[in-house]
Design an enzyme around this catalytic site. Structure first.
Site: not given
Lengths: 387, 183
Positions: B1, B66-67, B19, B40
């Site tokens: 990322t 997702s973070s 990312t 992903e």
């Protein structure tokens, strides 16, 4: 009486003179004494994860590009300088603040699940950890569609101009970046890379390229030139996409041109949460903005400040509350599912931004950190370490 | 990322996170296009119901959790802004949280706010400390019953730009040899 009158006039004149001197001094000093510290910039700035890409972003701003133009140019560059971290085969999320309108929008172009995927894919999770190599984990890339949508809505310079600096970088005497070479030679990653299709790009014989070795990547330069002249369509409905799909299928993947053609980024309002004197704008699920907002909202209620952490006990106390809040946040991650695919979590994130939940969590935090995991609603594993 | 923060002359701002999830993603290369493919769908592995280990099957078109948190904080009254985001998988959120706390609440300057070592809480509630995190604070937390866990991988990286009235500051994370640019 006359004497008294004269002395009053002189005092008034003296006062006026003094006031004038002070005003002049204040103006002169303020001119010389800028309120900004030495490392400040006067107009604008770009922060990317490499100098060359920050510089490319800044140059776009100085060519009167918009902040979105500068961001795209810096991202295209980062995909070349740090390809272990991002690139056209991934996905991107933009949060964009328009100073004229005060509006903040999010463009989410993260990859999506393709129409066809490996049966029993999620039964492979434990086996795949921690890296997840192989075509079965490939989603539908969203990166370029995200750039195109952001540029369509907020761009100022011509699309092609955003790609030129990186094309020039690749067409010039491009050398192996230092950070990338560290990843290539990492003892854990090197054998995996050597046994993958990335060997042809990153290895010279059996050895990975070292920092500053010549790093010819002309095929990517050609791809960027095609995208620059033909737009993202070349990737999503044109021959670039076809070549990509052919290469993935050759490795056993199931991505199709139909997957690429139907990929659409999502444009939504940012989550908005008051945070003291600030307003925090962040991306909604399936991104992490609601969790980020929840953590900061809970912690704000404890009023930490430079004074409160001046002593060791104060610092321990602050980090204790941070750890406890991060544990409670871990118990809320189930709210991050994609609301487009899971209507049952449609509004789950709104509660995370509310003061009621924050207050409730603050009341659950005491001086001890050894509560059972159920106290925090901590379920199984989450998240990977890398990224 | 990778994360990029940008502030323009008119005060408009962009926070963007892009990312490839784990280093080199799926480790699949397309030789005809020069593109590396991400992995992903691995992020679907973290998607469980809150009380069980059950993972519902993927849905075509679904986006995995997702973070990533490209964020912008705006203080209209003071004419201040903080354009921030980070990289590092599940370290992104703790890294961004601690940078915002350091900057907005503890009075650090932007570069120091980013450079300050962080802690992370893993999925079992164990506390992991980045190298050079204060030993005294670690000891104090252990005295309060916090369980320490060893972790060698700290790939957290934060980039940010802040505006404080007429002053614009920018900082890229030295952990990844980042350097910001402005004028």
């Amino acid at each position: 009486m006359a004497w008294g009158h004269r002395s009053i006039v002189s005092l008034v004149l003296l006062g006026l003179g003094l006031a004038l001197v002070i005003t002049v001094l204040a103006v002169v000093l303020s001119r010389h004494h800028s309120p900004c510290s030495p490392q400040a910039f006067a107009h604008a700035a770009v922060a990317a994860d490499s100098k060359v890409c920050s510089d490319i972003g800044r140059a776009i701003l100085q060519q009167q590009g918009s902040p979105v133009d500068a961001t795209i140019a810096a991202l295209v560059c980062s995909g070349v300088v740090n390809p272990q971290s991002m690139g056209l085969g991934g996905g991107v999320i933009f949060t964009i603040y328009n100073a004229t309108t005060g509006k903040v929008e999010v463009i989410n172009a993260r990859e999506t699940v393709p129409a066809r995927f490996a049966q029993g894919l999620l039964d492979q999770c434990e086996l795949a950890l921690p890296l997840g190599t192989g075509t079965q984990w490939i989603g539908v890339p969203g990166e370029l569609r995200g750039y195109a949508e952001a540029h369509r809505r907020h761009g100022r310079l011509p699309w092609a101009q955003l790609f030129q600096p990186t094309i020039a970088l690749l067409r010039g005497d491009f050398r192996m970046p230092s950070v990338l070479s560290q990843f290539l030679s990492h003892k854990f990653l090197q054998p995996l890379l050597y046994n993958s299709t990335l060997r042809q790009l990153f290895f010279n014989g059996t050895k990975p390229l070292r920092s500053q070795d010549p790093f010819p990547w002309s095929v990517l330069a050609t791809t960027l030139e095609t995208v620059a002249t033909e737009g993202d369509q070349a990737f999503y409905t044109g021959r670039l996409g076809q070549m990509l799909v052919d290469d993935i299928v050759k490795e056993g993947g199931q991505l199709t041109m139909q997957d690429l053609a139907t990929f659409q980024p999502e444009v939504v309002d940012a989550l908005e949460m008051p945070l003291g004197n600030y307003t925090l704008y962040s991306p909604p699920p399936p991104s992490g903005g609601a969790i980020l907002s929840f953590i900061l909202n809970v912690l704000r209620g404890f009023n930490f400040s430079a004074e409160s952490v001046a002593q060791l006990e104060g610092r321990v106390n602050m980090y204790h509350h941070l750890v406890e809040t991060l544990k409670f946040a871990g118990g809320q991650r189930w709210r991050q599912w994609d609301p487009r695919s899971h209507p049952e979590v449609q509004n789950a994130s709104q509660e995370l931004l509310g003061e009621a939940l924050a207050q409730h969590i603050r009341q659950q935090i005491n001086d001890r950190g050894d509560h059972q995991r159920s106290h925090y609603n901590l379920a199984g594993d989450w998240g990977h370490r890398m990224g | 990322t990778s994360h990029v923060s940008v502030l323009g002359e008119d005060g408009s701002a962009v926070s963007a996170t892009s990312t490839i999830n784990t280093p080199f993603g799926a480790m699949v290369y397309s030789p005809q296009t020069g593109i590396l493919l991400n992995n992903e769908l691995l992020d679907l592995c973290w998607r469980r119901r809150s009380s069980s280990n059950h993972r519902p099957p993927p849905v075509p078109g679904e986006r995995p959790p997702s973070s990533m948190v490209p964020s912008i904080l705006v203080n209209k009254a003071q004419g201040s802004k903080l354009v921030i985001g980070g990289a590092g998988g599940d370290l992104i959120i703790p890294a961004v949280v601690q940078t915002i706390m350091n900057k907005l609440w503890l009075g650090f300057d932007l570069a120091a706010a980013i450079a300050s070592p962080i802690l992370h809480v893993n999925s079992k509630g164990g506390v992991e400390y980045e190298a050079n995190f204060s030993q005294e604070v670690q000891k104090g937390l252990q005295d309060r019953g916090q369980k320490q866990t060893q972790q060698q991988f700290f790939l957290n990286v934060v980039q940010a730009v802040s505006q404080e009235g007429p002053c614009v500051y920018a900082a890229s994370d030295l952990r990844k040899s980042g350097v910001a640019a402005g004028y």
